[in-house]
Design a protein around this motif. Structure first.
Motif, PDB file in Angstrom:
ATOM      1  N   LEU A 179      -5.690   4.356  18.235  1.00  0.00           N
ATOM      2  CA  LEU A 179      -6.609   3.371  17.667  1.00  0.00           C
ATOM      3  C   LEU A 179      -8.021   3.713  18.136  1.00  0.00           C
ATOM      4  O   LEU A 179      -8.280   3.742  19.342  1.00  0.00           O
ATOM      5  CB  LEU A 179      -6.219   1.965  18.147  1.00  0.00           C
ATOM      6  N   LEU A 180      -8.912   4.008  17.190  1.00  0.00           N
ATOM      7  CA  LEU A 180     -10.323   4.207  17.536  1.00  0.00           C
ATOM      8  C   LEU A 180     -11.045   2.886  17.299  1.00  0.00           C
ATOM      9  O   LEU A 180     -10.846   2.250  16.263  1.00  0.00           O
ATOM     10  CB  LEU A 180     -10.939   5.316  16.677  1.00  0.00           C
ATOM     11  N   ILE A 181     -11.866   2.473  18.267  1.00  0.00           N
ATOM     12  CA  ILE A 181     -12.643   1.234  18.120  1.00  0.00           C
ATOM     13  C   ILE A 181     -14.125   1.570  18.192  1.00  0.00           C
ATOM     14  O   ILE A 181     -14.623   1.990  19.237  1.00  0.00           O
ATOM     15  CB  ILE A 181     -12.289   0.197  19.211  1.00  0.00           C
ATOM     16  N   GLY A 182     -14.830   1.404  17.075  1.00  0.00           N
ATOM     17  CA  GLY A 182     -16.274   1.576  17.051  1.00  0.00           C
ATOM     18  C   GLY A 182     -16.966   0.265  17.412  1.00  0.00           C
ATOM     19  O   GLY A 182     -16.321  -0.703  17.836  1.00  0.00           O
ATOM     20  N   GLN A 183     -18.276   0.218  17.239  1.00  0.00           N
ATOM     21  CA  GLN A 183     -19.028  -0.992  17.609  1.00  0.00           C
ATOM     22  C   GLN A 183     -19.136  -1.917  16.398  1.00  0.00           C
ATOM     23  O   GLN A 183     -18.550  -2.983  16.365  1.00  0.00           O
ATOM     24  CB  GLN A 183     -20.390  -0.601  18.161  1.00  0.00           C
ATOM     25  N   LEU A 204     -20.439  -1.224  23.681  1.00  0.00           N
ATOM     26  CA  LEU A 204     -19.916  -2.515  23.206  1.00  0.00           C
ATOM     27  C   LEU A 204     -18.400  -2.450  23.035  1.00  0.00           C
ATOM     28  O   LEU A 204     -17.674  -3.372  23.414  1.00  0.00           O
ATOM     29  CB  LEU A 204     -20.583  -2.911  21.883  1.00  0.00           C
ATOM     30  N   ALA A 205     -17.905  -1.345  22.481  1.00  0.00           N
ATOM     31  CA  ALA A 205     -16.461  -1.180  22.289  1.00  0.00           C
ATOM     32  C   ALA A 205     -15.747  -1.025  23.639  1.00  0.00           C
ATOM     33  O   ALA A 205     -14.705  -1.638  23.881  1.00  0.00           O
ATOM     34  CB  ALA A 205     -16.179   0.033  21.401  1.00  0.00           C
ATOM     35  N   ILE A 206     -16.341  -0.213  24.516  1.00  0.00           N
ATOM     36  CA  ILE A 206     -15.735   0.010  25.840  1.00  0.00           C
ATOM     37  C   ILE A 206     -15.629  -1.315  26.603  1.00  0.00           C
ATOM     38  O   ILE A 206     -14.623  -1.605  27.251  1.00  0.00           O
ATOM     39  CB  ILE A 206     -16.552   1.043  26.656  1.00  0.00           C
ATOM     40  N   ALA A 207     -16.673  -2.159  26.474  1.00  0.00           N
ATOM     41  CA  ALA A 207     -16.727  -3.435  27.209  1.00  0.00           C
ATOM     42  C   ALA A 207     -15.625  -4.407  26.809  1.00  0.00           C
ATOM     43  O   ALA A 207     -15.309  -5.335  27.553  1.00  0.00           O
ATOM     44  CB  ALA A 207     -18.094  -4.086  27.018  1.00  0.00           C
ATOM     45  N   GLN A 208     -15.025  -4.221  25.634  1.00  0.00           N
ATOM     46  CA  GLN A 208     -13.907  -5.088  25.238  1.00  0.00           C
ATOM     47  C   GLN A 208     -12.658  -4.772  26.059  1.00  0.00           C
ATOM     48  O   GLN A 208     -11.750  -5.588  26.172  1.00  0.00           O
ATOM     49  CB  GLN A 208     -13.575  -4.918  23.740  1.00  0.00           C
ATOM     50  N   LEU A 209     -12.604  -3.555  26.623  1.00  0.00           N
ATOM     51  CA  LEU A 209     -11.405  -3.079  27.335  1.00  0.00           C
ATOM     52  C   LEU A 209     -11.551  -3.069  28.846  1.00  0.00           C
ATOM     53  O   LEU A 209     -10.560  -3.145  29.564  1.00  0.00           O
ATOM     54  CB  LEU A 209     -11.086  -1.643  26.880  1.00  0.00           C
ATOM     55  N   MET A 210     -12.782  -2.925  29.321  1.00  0.00           N
ATOM     56  CA  MET A 210     -12.996  -2.774  30.768  1.00  0.00           C
ATOM     57  C   MET A 210     -14.459  -3.081  31.092  1.00  0.00           C
ATOM     58  O   MET A 210     -15.316  -2.962  30.209  1.00  0.00           O
ATOM     59  CB  MET A 210     -12.658  -1.339  31.211  1.00  0.00           C
ATOM     60  N   PRO A 211     -14.740  -3.462  32.349  1.00  0.00           N
ATOM     61  CA  PRO A 211     -16.137  -3.682  32.721  1.00  0.00           C
ATOM     62  C   PRO A 211     -16.896  -2.352  32.654  1.00  0.00           C
ATOM     63  O   PRO A 211     -16.366  -1.322  33.069  1.00  0.00           O
ATOM     64  CB  PRO A 211     -16.071  -4.191  34.164  1.00  0.00           C
ATOM     65  N   VAL A 212     -18.104  -2.366  32.094  1.00  0.00           N
ATOM     66  CA  VAL A 212     -18.887  -1.126  32.037  1.00  0.00           C
ATOM     67  C   VAL A 212     -20.375  -1.432  32.232  1.00  0.00           C
ATOM     68  O   VAL A 212     -20.974  -2.122  31.425  1.00  0.00           O
ATOM     69  CB  VAL A 212     -18.642  -0.352  30.707  1.00  0.00           C
ATOM     70  N   LYS A 213     -20.890  -0.967  33.368  1.00  0.00           N
ATOM     71  CA  LYS A 213     -22.336  -1.098  33.599  1.00  0.00           C
ATOM     72  C   LYS A 213     -23.032   0.161  33.088  1.00  0.00           C
ATOM     73  O   LYS A 213     -24.040   0.102  32.406  1.00  0.00           O
ATOM     74  CB  LYS A 213     -22.619  -1.288  35.093  1.00  0.00           C
ATOM     75  N   ARG A 214     -22.448   1.314  33.460  1.00  0.00           N
ATOM     76  CA  ARG A 214     -23.031   2.594  33.043  1.00  0.00           C
ATOM     77  C   ARG A 214     -21.943   3.482  32.451  1.00  0.00           C
ATOM     78  O   ARG A 214     -20.814   3.506  32.942  1.00  0.00           O
ATOM     79  CB  ARG A 214     -23.644   3.326  34.251  1.00  0.00           C
ATOM     80  N   LEU A 215     -22.281   4.226  31.408  1.00  0.00           N
ATOM     81  CA  LEU A 215     -21.324   5.149  30.791  1.00  0.00           C
ATOM     82  C   LEU A 215     -20.797   6.152  31.817  1.00  0.00           C
ATOM     83  O   LEU A 215     -19.628   6.543  31.782  1.00  0.00           O
ATOM     84  CB  LEU A 215     -21.985   5.896  29.627  1.00  0.00           C
ATOM     85  N   ASN A 216     -21.679   6.567  32.739  1.00  0.00           N
ATOM     86  CA  ASN A 216     -21.291   7.556  33.771  1.00  0.00           C
ATOM     87  C   ASN A 216     -20.068   7.097  34.565  1.00  0.00           C
ATOM     88  O   ASN A 216     -19.324   7.922  35.088  1.00  0.00           O
ATOM     89  CB  ASN A 216     -22.438   7.766  34.784  1.00  0.00           C
ATOM     90  N   ASP A 217     -19.872   5.774  34.676  1.00  0.00           N
ATOM     91  CA  ASP A 217     -18.768   5.238  35.488  1.00  0.00           C
ATOM     92  C   ASP A 217     -17.423   5.271  34.758  1.00  0.00           C
ATOM     93  O   ASP A 217     -16.382   5.170  35.405  1.00  0.00           O
ATOM     94  CB  ASP A 217     -19.065   3.787  35.909  1.00  0.00           C
ATOM     95  N   VAL A 218     -17.442   5.367  33.421  1.00  0.00           N
ATOM     96  CA  VAL A 218     -16.169   5.219  32.679  1.00  0.00           C
ATOM     97  C   VAL A 218     -15.813   6.411  31.784  1.00  0.00           C
ATOM     98  O   VAL A 218     -14.638   6.673  31.532  1.00  0.00           O
ATOM     99  CB  VAL A 218     -16.161   3.922  31.825  1.00  0.00           C
ATOM    100  N   VAL A 219     -16.821   7.117  31.267  1.00  0.00           N
ATOM    101  CA  VAL A 219     -16.550   8.248  30.368  1.00  0.00           C
ATOM    102  C   VAL A 219     -16.066   9.438  31.198  1.00  0.00           C
ATOM    103  O   VAL A 219     -16.577   9.700  32.284  1.00  0.00           O
ATOM    104  CB  VAL A 219     -17.806   8.634  29.547  1.00  0.00           C
ATOM    105  N   GLY A 220     -15.073  10.148  30.672  1.00  0.00           N
ATOM    106  CA  GLY A 220     -14.559  11.327  31.367  1.00  0.00           C
ATOM    107  C   GLY A 220     -13.216  11.092  32.037  1.00  0.00           C
ATOM    108  O   GLY A 220     -12.604  12.025  32.546  1.00  0.00           O
TER     109      GLY A 220
END
Length: 198
Positions: free
Chosen positions: A32-36, A126-142
């Protein structure tokens, strides 16, 4: 899935949003891909990521084995909000408000129940924030994250938004983190299943 899509196409819950409802192919996919939210061009094309950001996004997926046509055919593409939110007076597209996100959440929940995906690809903050807390992309991408989304335990591999206005995915450490995310998608069993399906 057909009943769900028919109901989704009729949705008029958000008066500030501009239709039509935009969604991808009704494919029963393990991903499932979730866009904004769609931009101003997507409604006319009747499909998500149909403009410049899409060109970048599909280049990423082509680099790991699926071109745009095959991706659209094999992966279910959803979004946090399915209608164009309108322009922001300060430039760019307006970010959907909390009520609009809540209104549209029932469609995502229905899709989770229908698909029970093995892998979610949230694209953009915005899409990432529905699944997990995200302040900075650096913390979650990868990374691969184990998430519980609407009662379904699954993997999520966040991606940055492929917008031309963003420099994050074109400068370090964003470039390396994006590459790491794509490597993890490529080696995920759900991706291999989709790539090898006919």
């Amino acid at each position: 899935m057909r009943e769900h899509r028919s109901a989704l196409a009729q949705c008029k819950d958000c008066p500030e949003m501009t239709g039509p409802v935009v969604s991808g192919s009704p494919v029963l996919s393990p991903i499932l891909l979730i866009g904004q939210a769609p931009g101003d061009k997507e409604g006319g094309f009747g499909k998500p990521f149909a403009w410049t950001a899409g060109k970048t996004l599909f280049k990423w997926f082509e680099s790991i084995g699926l071109n745009e046509t095959e991706f659209r055919r094999r992966v279910y593409m959803a979004a946090v909000c399915r209608c164009f939110p309108g322009k922001n007076p300060e430039g760019g597209d307006r970010v959907p408000n909390r009520q609009e996100i809540e209104n549209c959440a029932k469609w995502l929940q229905a899709e989770m129940d229908l698909l029970k995906p093995e892998l979610i690809l949230p694209v953009g903050k915005l899409a990432i924030a529905q699944l997990m807390p995200v302040k900075r992309l650096n913390d979650v991408v990868g990374d691969i994250h184990s998430v519980n989304f609407y009662g379904h335990r699954t993997d999520a591999i966040p991606l940055p938004h492929p917008s031309g206005a963003s420099t994050w995915h074109r400068t370090e450490p964003g470039m390396a983190l994006l590459e790491s995310a794509l490597d993890k998608i490529e080696s995920h069993s759900a991706w291999r299943k989709v790539v090898n399906s006919e």
